[in-house]
Enzyme design. Structure first.
Site, mmCIF file in Angstrom:
data_model
loop_
_atom_site.group_PDB
_atom_site.id
_atom_site.type_symbol
_atom_site.label_atom_id
_atom_site.label_comp_id
_atom_site.label_asym_id
_atom_site.label_seq_id
_atom_site.Cartn_x
_atom_site.Cartn_y
_atom_site.Cartn_z
ATOM 1 C CG ASP A 142 40.163 37.433 42.121
ATOM 2 O OD1 ASP A 142 40.652 38.430 43.083
ATOM 3 O OD2 ASP A 142 39.313 37.626 41.427
ATOM 4 C CG ASP B 94 34.065 45.275 46.322
ATOM 5 O OD1 ASP B 94 35.314 45.446 46.166
ATOM 6 O OD2 ASP B 94 33.988 44.033 46.482
#
Lengths: 189, 250
Positions: free
Chosen positions: B130, B11
């Site tokens: 997600d 990330d």
């Protein structure tokens, strides 16, 4: 000088870092090159459209015996017909490119490559080494098959006839083995 | 034989790699290029970069990152986070990424999935989902796990497959960052229902977690914390998998 065909979607950075060539879509540059690499990210119809301005020079160079290395789509584009799209390929080789069926598609990831015939491309590379694949279409085993890979069926993971070479996997993404293969092509006489 | 893939997730905010727990509590850990190189050397099969920068500079960040990564590593990598156009996706691919992924923008504009797979090819188009399990249902969340779209995860996965997606990156919001294991039930459901590769994400904490998720049908298993903090080596995990009859690239 090695021309790397700039197909716009092509992931050419790594290839060019190893080969130190020219990324180009210029007919005159391609005309003058000693070797040609056709890299492979994209769909066939889209790429056919991109290469339109250089298609004839590409065909001429390949037919004149300029060493050619096709990568992924650069293998598929060598054949006459394809299950993908409507525009077909360069017809350097006869036959059709097929789509996988009955198994998760795309075939994605590291798979082993079984070398079936001597080829300078695989000099110094062990049989059954891993290479990275990322494709939904394949060429079945034919007279030009140099190496095979198994994914539900056995398909051509490398082909060669005279100075025309092509691999279905991505050597530029296959670590040390892939770098070796690209250097083998670079060093071809 | 096709190997199961161990994938490292990075990330990224601006120039740094960060890692949160349950999508929050962000901590800076390392330089993305150096970390990618370290993982390549240690035997990682693939890397995924997620840009979580919340500014208008997003597009350039991924493009620049792709260029730098591509000139340093020779294994595949995927980039995504905030891609909202075909042009932006092409830019990232042209700069060296092998695949791009989209999430929220694909939910809001599903037709971009069709266009992306037409231009890039299916194999290069990844859809990130997600998923949050609540009230006996798996819901698709958007906007970095903040908004419940009320879409069913399996139905959405089948839709994106129809639209030409080449791979699904399924993150469990419930398990992400916990290091308690993947959501094996989610991965089994997805693997049974779609015919494209499924990458499991969220929850890896030990070698057994990888084994369980591969046995549940995952084609790849993505992890961050377990590698960032050197809890287990990549080869240690791969050797464990090999001993348990999972085919991996050693």
């Amino acid at each position: 000088m090695i021309s790397i065909i700039d197909i716009k979607t092509g992931n050419v950075a790594n290839i060019n870092k190893i080969l130190n060539g020219t990324i180009t879509l210029d007919p005159e540059t391609i005309e003058k090159s000693d070797k040609i690499v056709f890299p492979g990210v994209g769909s066939l119809d889209y790429v056919n459209n991109i290469i339109k301005p250089v298609k004839n020079i590409l065909l001429k160079k390949i037919n004149d015996g300029t060493p050619y290395l096709g990568i992924c789509l650069g293998l598929e584009v060598l054949y006459e017909k394809s299950d993908e799209g409507n525009t077909g390929g360069l017809s350097i080789f006869n036959g059709r490119i097929k789509r996988f069926s009955g198994i998760k598609t795309p075939h994605m990831g590291w798979n082993t490559v079984a070398i079936k015939r001597d080829s300078p491309l695989f000099n110094g590379i062990k049989d059954n080494s891993y290479f990275y694949f990322m494709h939904s279409y394949y060429r079945e085993i034919d007279d030009n098959t140099v190496a095979e890979t198994e994914y539900n069926i056995n398909f051509s993971s490398a082909v060669n006839r005279s100075s025309v070479y092509a691999v279905q996997f991505h050597p530029e993404k296959s670590g040390e083995n892939g770098i070796k293969l690209l250097k083998n092509f670079r060093d071809l006489l | 034989m096709l190997a199961k893939r161990i994938i490292a997730a990075l990330d990224v905010i601006n120039d740094s790699v960060v890692k949160g727990i349950n999508f929050e509590n962000i901590r800076t850990v390392d330089n993305p290029i150096e970390l990618a190189k370290r993982y390549e050397k240690e035997g990682i099969d693939e890397i995924v970069f997620l840009d979580i920068t919340a500014t208008n500079e997003k597009r350039n960040i991924l493009k620049e990152l792709a260029r730098k990564v591509a000139s340093e590593i020779y294994i595949p990598f995927t980039a995504g986070g905030g891609i909202t156009s075909i042009e932006a996706a092409l830019d990232i691919i042209k700069n060296g990424a092998d695949k791009i992924f989209i999430n929220t923008y694909g939910i809001e504009n599903p037709e971009i999935i069709i266009k992306l797979s037409d231009v890039l090819g299916s194999a290069n188009t990844v859809i990130a989902i997600d998923a949050k399990y609540e009230n006996n249902n798996y819901y698709v969340y958007s906007h970095g796990g903040k908004v419940n779209t009320h879409k069913n995860v399996i139905e959405w996965a089948k839709t994106v497959e129809d639209y030409g997606a080449g791979e699904i990156l399924a993150t469990s919001i419930n398990y992400d960052g916990t290091m308690d294991g993947y959501d094996n039930n989610l991965i089994k459901l997805l693997s049974d229902k779609v015919n494209i590769p499924v990458i499991a994400s969220g929850g890896a904490g030990k070698p057994e977690d990888f084994l369980n998720v591969f046995r549940s049908g995952a084609d790849g298993a993505l992890a961050a914390s377990i590698f960032h903090y050197k809890k287990y080596g990549i080869m240690e995990i791969k050797n464990y998998l090999k001993e348990n009859d999972i085919n991996v690239r050693l």
